[in-house]
Design a protein around this motif. Structure first.
Motif, PDB file in Angstrom:
ATOM      1  N   ASP A  37      11.403  -5.953  -2.567  1.00 23.26           N
ATOM      2  CA  ASP A  37      10.995  -5.258  -1.440  1.00 23.26           C
ATOM      3  C   ASP A  37      10.379  -3.952  -1.554  1.00 23.26           C
ATOM      4  N   MET A  38      10.562  -3.529  -2.733  1.00 20.97           N
ATOM      5  CA  MET A  38       9.995  -2.164  -2.994  1.00 20.97           C
ATOM      6  C   MET A  38       8.335  -2.424  -2.934  1.00 20.97           C
ATOM      7  N   VAL A  39       8.057  -3.478  -3.242  1.00 22.71           N
ATOM      8  CA  VAL A  39       6.526  -3.665  -3.373  1.00 22.71           C
ATOM      9  C   VAL A  39       5.767  -3.612  -1.857  1.00 22.71           C
ATOM     10  N   PHE A  40       6.646  -4.173  -1.094  1.00 24.40           N
ATOM     11  CA  PHE A  40       5.887  -4.474   0.131  1.00 24.40           C
ATOM     12  C   PHE A  40       6.271  -3.326   1.468  1.00 24.40           C
ATOM     13  N   ARG A  41       7.301  -2.425   1.111  1.00 20.47           N
ATOM     14  CA  ARG A  41       8.225  -1.484   2.102  1.00 20.47           C
ATOM     15  C   ARG A  41       6.897  -0.753   2.820  1.00 20.47           C
ATOM     16  N   ASP A  42       5.941  -0.384   2.106  1.00 17.69           N
ATOM     17  CA  ASP A  42       4.924   0.725   2.647  1.00 17.69           C
ATOM     18  C   ASP A  42       4.111  -0.037   3.998  1.00 17.69           C
ATOM     19  N   GLU A  43       4.284  -1.301   4.082  1.00 17.50           N
ATOM     20  CA  GLU A  43       3.511  -2.145   4.896  1.00 17.50           C
ATOM     21  C   GLU A  43       4.266  -2.119   6.169  1.00 17.50           C
ATOM     22  N   THR A  44       5.673  -1.775   6.017  1.00 15.95           N
ATOM     23  CA  THR A  44       6.307  -2.158   7.337  1.00 15.95           C
ATOM     24  C   THR A  44       6.061  -1.475   8.659  1.00 15.95           C
ATOM     25  N   ALA A  45       6.178  -0.250   8.574  1.00 16.46           N
ATOM     26  CA  ALA A  45       5.755   0.724   9.578  1.00 16.46           C
ATOM     27  C   ALA A  45       4.568   0.042  10.576  1.00 16.46           C
ATOM     28  N   ASP A  46       3.353  -0.235   9.767  1.00 14.47           N
ATOM     29  CA  ASP A  46       2.173  -0.578  10.511  1.00 14.47           C
ATOM     30  C   ASP A  46       2.331  -1.954  11.176  1.00 14.47           C
ATOM     31  N   GLU A  47       2.949  -2.975  10.499  1.00 12.49           N
ATOM     32  CA  GLU A  47       3.438  -4.180  10.869  1.00 12.49           C
ATOM     33  C   GLU A  47       4.129  -4.332  12.268  1.00 12.49           C
ATOM     34  N   VAL A  48       5.276  -3.279  12.336  1.00 14.18           N
ATOM     35  CA  VAL A  48       6.185  -3.097  13.289  1.00 14.18           C
ATOM     36  C   VAL A  48       5.266  -2.705  14.539  1.00 14.18           C
ATOM     37  N   GLU A  49       4.662  -1.669  14.405  1.00 16.87           N
ATOM     38  CA  GLU A  49       4.046  -1.104  15.366  1.00 16.87           C
ATOM     39  C   GLU A  49       2.857  -2.338  16.003  1.00 16.87           C
ATOM     40  N   PHE A  50       2.208  -3.023  15.042  1.00 20.21           N
ATOM     41  CA  PHE A  50       1.418  -4.185  15.500  1.00 20.21           C
ATOM     42  C   PHE A  50       2.136  -5.125  16.264  1.00 20.21           C
ATOM     43  N   GLU A  52       4.550  -4.810  18.133  1.00 16.06           N
ATOM     44  CA  GLU A  52       5.098  -4.362  19.541  1.00 16.06           C
ATOM     45  C   GLU A  52       3.740  -4.365  20.501  1.00 16.06           C
ATOM     46  N   ASP A  53       2.831  -4.006  19.736  1.00 15.93           N
ATOM     47  CA  ASP A  53       1.255  -3.946  20.455  1.00 15.93           C
ATOM     48  C   ASP A  53       0.852  -5.447  20.881  1.00 15.93           C
ATOM     49  N   VAL A  54       1.183  -6.430  20.033  1.00 11.56           N
ATOM     50  CA  VAL A  54       0.968  -7.776  20.365  1.00 11.56           C
ATOM     51  C   VAL A  54       1.752  -8.213  21.604  1.00 11.56           C
ATOM     52  N   PHE A  55       3.155  -7.702  21.685  1.00 13.26           N
ATOM     53  CA  PHE A  55       3.990  -8.313  22.567  1.00 13.26           C
ATOM     54  C   PHE A  55       3.592  -7.712  23.931  1.00 13.26           C
ATOM     55  N   GLU A  56       2.836  -6.361  23.880  1.00 15.76           N
ATOM     56  CA  GLU A  56       2.655  -5.822  24.971  1.00 15.76           C
ATOM     57  C   GLU A  56       1.289  -6.634  25.738  1.00 15.76           C
ATOM     58  N   ARG A  57       0.441  -7.024  24.624  1.00 22.95           N
ATOM     59  CA  ARG A  57      -0.753  -7.531  25.135  1.00 22.95           C
ATOM     60  C   ARG A  57      -0.740  -9.093  25.780  1.00 22.95           C
ATOM     61  N   TYR A  58       0.235  -9.790  24.763  1.00 32.29           N
ATOM     62  CA  TYR A  58      -0.019 -11.302  24.811  1.00 32.29           C
ATOM     63  C   TYR A  58       1.313 -11.710  25.491  1.00 32.29           C
ATOM     64  N   ASP A 257      -6.845  -9.090  11.519  1.00 28.37           N
ATOM     65  CA  ASP A 257      -6.725  -9.298  10.024  1.00 28.37           C
ATOM     66  C   ASP A 257      -5.679  -8.289   9.597  1.00 28.37           C
ATOM     67  N   PHE A 258      -5.481  -8.010   8.328  1.00 30.27           N
ATOM     68  CA  PHE A 258      -4.278  -7.566   7.763  1.00 30.27           C
ATOM     69  C   PHE A 258      -4.260  -5.862   8.006  1.00 30.27           C
ATOM     70  N   ASP A 259      -5.363  -5.378   8.650  1.00 32.63           N
ATOM     71  CA  ASP A 259      -5.325  -4.075   8.936  1.00 32.63           C
ATOM     72  C   ASP A 259      -4.241  -3.694  10.255  1.00 32.63           C
ATOM     73  N   CYS A 260      -3.859  -4.747  10.708  1.00 29.82           N
ATOM     74  CA  CYS A 260      -2.890  -4.451  11.755  1.00 29.82           C
ATOM     75  C   CYS A 260      -3.346  -3.699  12.924  1.00 29.82           C
ATOM     76  N   ASP A 261      -4.683  -3.723  13.456  1.00 37.10           N
ATOM     77  CA  ASP A 261      -5.150  -2.748  14.551  1.00 37.10           C
ATOM     78  C   ASP A 261      -5.412  -3.559  15.722  1.00 37.10           C
ATOM     79  N   ILE A 262      -4.447  -3.243  16.747  1.00 35.78           N
ATOM     80  CA  ILE A 262      -4.864  -4.099  17.970  1.00 35.78           C
ATOM     81  C   ILE A 262      -6.095  -4.013  18.629  1.00 35.78           C
ATOM     82  N   GLU A 263      -6.772  -3.137  18.260  1.00 34.17           N
ATOM     83  CA  GLU A 263      -8.193  -2.748  18.926  1.00 34.17           C
ATOM     84  C   GLU A 263      -9.293  -3.471  18.109  1.00 34.17           C
ATOM     85  N   SER A 264      -8.828  -4.016  17.152  1.00 30.49           N
ATOM     86  CA  SER A 264     -10.028  -4.852  16.276  1.00 30.49           C
ATOM     87  C   SER A 264      -9.696  -6.333  16.039  1.00 30.49           C
TER      88      SER A 264
END
Length: 282
Positions: A37-50, A52-58, A257-264
């Motif tokens: 968990d420690m290794v990946f926890r820094d990715e969580t906030a960006d993924e969660v935001e992505f 919800e962006d996906v839910f809204e768009r698709y 991609d893994f940048d989790c950018d809904i605009e890209s």
């Protein structure tokens, strides 16, 4: 986007099906959820935001009920539960689910935790969306298992539900001698992780990874863990062929991609390496 409020607290439900516990000799880094968990926890906030962006768009309906196959330590399960979603989480590792159960309990959150096989498990009742990111899917080391998994997820989804599926694709000129290192700290524990490819068989479409962990605890005690496991290889063309094999149940609604950018949004071409597919159930 405003955050959703947590749902009313319900007892966490845990069920067990078609799985057995590992012996001590078989333990891997997946049997040490706190380090995983420690290794990946820094990715969580960006993924969660992505997400919800996906839910809204698709998504064509309001998303409430979610499924994560291969949930691991449950960082995404806990984060999405905190935003008010109902979660179903499946993993074949009892230590991971025990860690997640405690995590949810500490935060007053709920989730349906199931010890089972992600290739065959089907959610009942069905869910609005599912997510599986950061290469968990590649633990399915043969094509039949990969297709069974996709069809099981499709059966778990309501009509027009979406599956957010992320995994690395390997370009034809990939260097098989790969090594990555990470460091993480939490609550006085420092962890160093080295991941190395120790075997790469393109024709068999399998690479074997070795993960070495050094954890230094606040007391100064050092714990070392080393484990090896295979992952299935996919070129972009092979990923395309797999998704074509389930085109009767899924369509590709978007690619990122893994940048989790809904605009890209990305193209499905041979340059696609860190792929996140948005699959919609037909």
């Amino acid at each position: 986007m405003a955050k959703k409020q947590p749902a009313a607290i319900k007892p966490t439900k845990t069920t067990t099906s078609k799985a057995s516990s590992k012996s001590a000799e078989e333990k891997s880094w997946y049997d040490h959820p706190q380090y995983f968990d420690m290794v990946f926890r820094d990715e969580t906030a960006d993924e969660v935001e992505f997400f919800e962006d996906v839910f809204e768009r698709y998504c064509k309906r309001k998303v409430k009920r979610l499924y994560e196959p291969g949930c691991g330590s449950g960082r995404l399960v806990a984060a999405m539960a905190a935003r008010g979603y109902d979660l179903v989480a499946v993993d074949n590792n009892a230590a991971m689910l025990a860690y997640l159960r405690k995590r949810l309990s500490r935060r007053g959150l709920a989730g349906e935790l199931v010890l089972d096989d992600m290739t065959t498990y089907v959610c009942s009742p069905q869910v609005d969306a599912a997510m599986c990111t950061f290469n968990t899917f590649r633990h399915l080391t043969d094509g039949a298992s990969a297709e069974r998994h996709l069809r099981s997820v499709a059966a778990s989804l309501r009509q027009d539900g979406i599956y957010i599926l992320g995994f690395h694709c390997i370009p034809m000129d990939a260097d098989p001698d790969c090594m990555e290192r990470w460091k993480a700290s939490h609550a006085g524990t420092n962890v160093s992780v080295t991941l190395r490819v120790i075997d790469f068989q393109r024709r068999k479409r399998v690479e074997t990874l070795r993960v070495s962990i050094k954890a230094t605890k606040p007391s100064g005690q050092v714990e070392r863990i080393r484990s090896e496991f295979p992952l299935r290889l996919y070129t972009p063309s092979q990923a395309r062929a797999l998704l074509a094999s389930v085109k009767d149940v899924f369509e590709i609604a978007g690619i990122f991609d893994f940048d989790c950018d809904i605009e890209s949004e990305r193209q499905f071409d041979e340059d696609l390496t860190d792929a996140v597919f948005i699959l919609r159930k037909k």
